[in-house]
Motif scaffolding. Structure first.
Motif, PDB file in Angstrom:
ATOM      1  N   VAL A  49       0.863  -1.183   0.000  1.00  0.00           N
ATOM      2  CA  VAL A  49       0.000   0.000   0.000  1.00  0.00           C
ATOM      3  C   VAL A  49       0.893   1.224   0.000  1.00  0.00           C
ATOM      4  O   VAL A  49       1.673   1.421   0.930  1.00  0.00           O
ATOM      5  CB  VAL A  49      -0.925   0.004   1.234  1.00  0.00           C
ATOM      6  CG1 VAL A  49      -1.719   1.294   1.295  1.00  0.00           C
ATOM      7  CG2 VAL A  49      -1.842  -1.204   1.202  1.00  0.00           C
ATOM      8  N   SER A  50       0.815   2.034  -1.032  1.00  0.00           N
ATOM      9  CA  SER A  50       1.710   3.183  -1.137  1.00  0.00           C
ATOM     10  C   SER A  50       0.971   4.505  -1.324  1.00  0.00           C
ATOM     11  O   SER A  50       1.543   5.563  -1.073  1.00  0.00           O
ATOM     12  CB  SER A  50       2.688   2.987  -2.296  1.00  0.00           C
ATOM     13  OG  SER A  50       1.989   2.810  -3.518  1.00  0.00           O
ATOM     14  N   SER A  51      -0.263   4.477  -1.769  1.00  0.00           N
ATOM     15  CA  SER A  51      -0.999   5.715  -1.990  1.00  0.00           C
ATOM     16  C   SER A  51      -2.317   5.675  -1.226  1.00  0.00           C
ATOM     17  O   SER A  51      -2.848   4.606  -0.913  1.00  0.00           O
ATOM     18  CB  SER A  51      -1.265   5.930  -3.483  1.00  0.00           C
ATOM     19  OG  SER A  51      -1.995   4.851  -4.025  1.00  0.00           O
ATOM     20  N   ALA A  52      -2.838   6.853  -0.912  1.00  0.00           N
ATOM     21  CA  ALA A  52      -4.053   6.946  -0.123  1.00  0.00           C
ATOM     22  C   ALA A  52      -5.237   6.325  -0.857  1.00  0.00           C
ATOM     23  O   ALA A  52      -5.353   6.426  -2.078  1.00  0.00           O
ATOM     24  CB  ALA A  52      -4.347   8.410   0.203  1.00  0.00           C
ATOM     25  N   GLY A  53      -6.110   5.683  -0.100  1.00  0.00           N
ATOM     26  CA  GLY A  53      -7.301   5.091  -0.699  1.00  0.00           C
ATOM     27  C   GLY A  53      -7.848   3.950   0.130  1.00  0.00           C
ATOM     28  O   GLY A  53      -7.278   3.564   1.155  1.00  0.00           O
ATOM     29  N   TYR A  54      -8.979   3.414  -0.310  1.00  0.00           N
ATOM     30  CA  TYR A  54      -9.575   2.239   0.327  1.00  0.00           C
ATOM     31  C   TYR A  54      -9.015   0.982  -0.335  1.00  0.00           C
ATOM     32  O   TYR A  54      -8.921   0.903  -1.558  1.00  0.00           O
ATOM     33  CB  TYR A  54     -11.095   2.268   0.191  1.00  0.00           C
ATOM     34  CG  TYR A  54     -11.770   3.228   1.141  1.00  0.00           C
ATOM     35  CD1 TYR A  54     -12.066   2.841   2.445  1.00  0.00           C
ATOM     36  CD2 TYR A  54     -12.112   4.507   0.737  1.00  0.00           C
ATOM     37  CE1 TYR A  54     -12.684   3.723   3.326  1.00  0.00           C
ATOM     38  CE2 TYR A  54     -12.731   5.397   1.619  1.00  0.00           C
ATOM     39  CZ  TYR A  54     -13.007   4.990   2.911  1.00  0.00           C
ATOM     40  OH  TYR A  54     -13.612   5.853   3.778  1.00  0.00           O
ATOM     41  N   TYR A  55      -8.641   0.008   0.482  1.00  0.00           N
ATOM     42  CA  TYR A  55      -8.058  -1.235  -0.009  1.00  0.00           C
ATOM     43  C   TYR A  55      -8.798  -2.431   0.578  1.00  0.00           C
ATOM     44  O   TYR A  55      -9.336  -2.359   1.683  1.00  0.00           O
ATOM     45  CB  TYR A  55      -6.573  -1.339   0.378  1.00  0.00           C
ATOM     46  CG  TYR A  55      -5.695  -0.310  -0.282  1.00  0.00           C
ATOM     47  CD1 TYR A  55      -5.009  -0.604  -1.453  1.00  0.00           C
ATOM     48  CD2 TYR A  55      -5.538   0.960   0.268  1.00  0.00           C
ATOM     49  CE1 TYR A  55      -4.185   0.338  -2.060  1.00  0.00           C
ATOM     50  CE2 TYR A  55      -4.730   1.908  -0.333  1.00  0.00           C
ATOM     51  CZ  TYR A  55      -4.052   1.589  -1.496  1.00  0.00           C
ATOM     52  OH  TYR A  55      -3.243   2.530  -2.089  1.00  0.00           O
ATOM     53  N   THR A  56      -8.809  -3.513  -0.163  1.00  0.00           N
ATOM     54  CA  THR A  56      -9.364  -4.779   0.313  1.00  0.00           C
ATOM     55  C   THR A  56      -8.226  -5.783   0.428  1.00  0.00           C
ATOM     56  O   THR A  56      -7.470  -5.977  -0.514  1.00  0.00           O
ATOM     57  CB  THR A  56     -10.438  -5.312  -0.646  1.00  0.00           C
ATOM     58  OG1 THR A  56     -11.502  -4.360  -0.731  1.00  0.00           O
ATOM     59  CG2 THR A  56     -11.006  -6.635  -0.130  1.00  0.00           C
TER      60      THR A  56
END
Length: 208
Positions: A49-56
């Motif tokens: 995970v390197s950039s802002a955002g929603y992840y699953t």
């Protein structure tokens, strides 16, 4: 005769942290129970995970017998390292206000969304010895702190605080005020900001 054993049952691994939709990745760990010998995790954009955002995120495990789990569990989390900002205020920064003030309103800006329940506001009558700066522990030169009602009105990323007692219209409370707010977004990033405005409801009088 020797005895043999077999393990045909696939193991199961469940994601228990994070439990909500946000997570602090610092020091995060995944506890393993039972005979799980190894696991792999997959985020919907890859492994990092390197950039802002929603992840699953989804986890696939394998036990000592080589059984590989068919993944059925997943979690969504928000990665956001950016702090929110104060976008607009009423009264505005540096404004001169000639009408009675009974409330203070603020609008915030964030990459995702705000945790409005965590927003606080303080209002000071700037009578201390350092104009534009809040004096709270300076003996008799403290700025006077105003009180707000406990009820806050929230609309989206905007919030309004009502003064317990509106500022006087007799001119006795004319002067500069300093507002200070602390706020944070749903990822827990917080910021404290302040601004000043002038309150002046006294009409000028001709010199005698």
């Amino acid at each position: 005769k020797g005895t043999t054993s077999s393990d045909a049952a696939a193991n199961t691994i469940r994601i228990t942290r994070p439990s909500g939709n946000t997570v602090d990745l610092t020091g995060a760990s995944l506890p393993l129970n039972g005979s799980v010998s190894s696991f792999k995790y997959y985020v919907d954009t890859g492994k990092f995970v390197s950039s802002a955002g929603y992840y699953t995120v989804q986890v696939i495990s394998r036990d000592a017998a080589g059984n590989i789990e068919t993944p059925t569990d997943s979690r969504q989390f928000l990665f956001d390292a950016n702090r929110p900002s104060l976008a607009a205020t009423t009264p505005a920064t540096g404004s001169l206000n000639k009408s009675q003030i009974s409330s203070i309103s603020m609008t915030f800006s964030d990459d995702f969304s705000m945790d409005m329940t965590a927003t606080s506001l303080e209002l000071f009558y700037d009578v201390g010895d350092t104009k534009g700066f809040i004096n709270e522990n300076d003996g008799t030169k403290n700025d006077l702190k105003k009180s707000f009602n406990t009820t806050k009105t929230v609309s989206g990323n905007s919030i309004t605080f009502s003064l317990l007692t509106p500022l006087s219209t007799t001119g006795t409370q004319d002067g500069q005020y300093i507002a200070r707010t602390t706020f944070k977004d749903v990822a827990g990033n917080s910021r404290t900001d302040s601004w000043t405005f002038v309150y002046d409801v006294t009409a000028p009088q001709a010199a005698k």
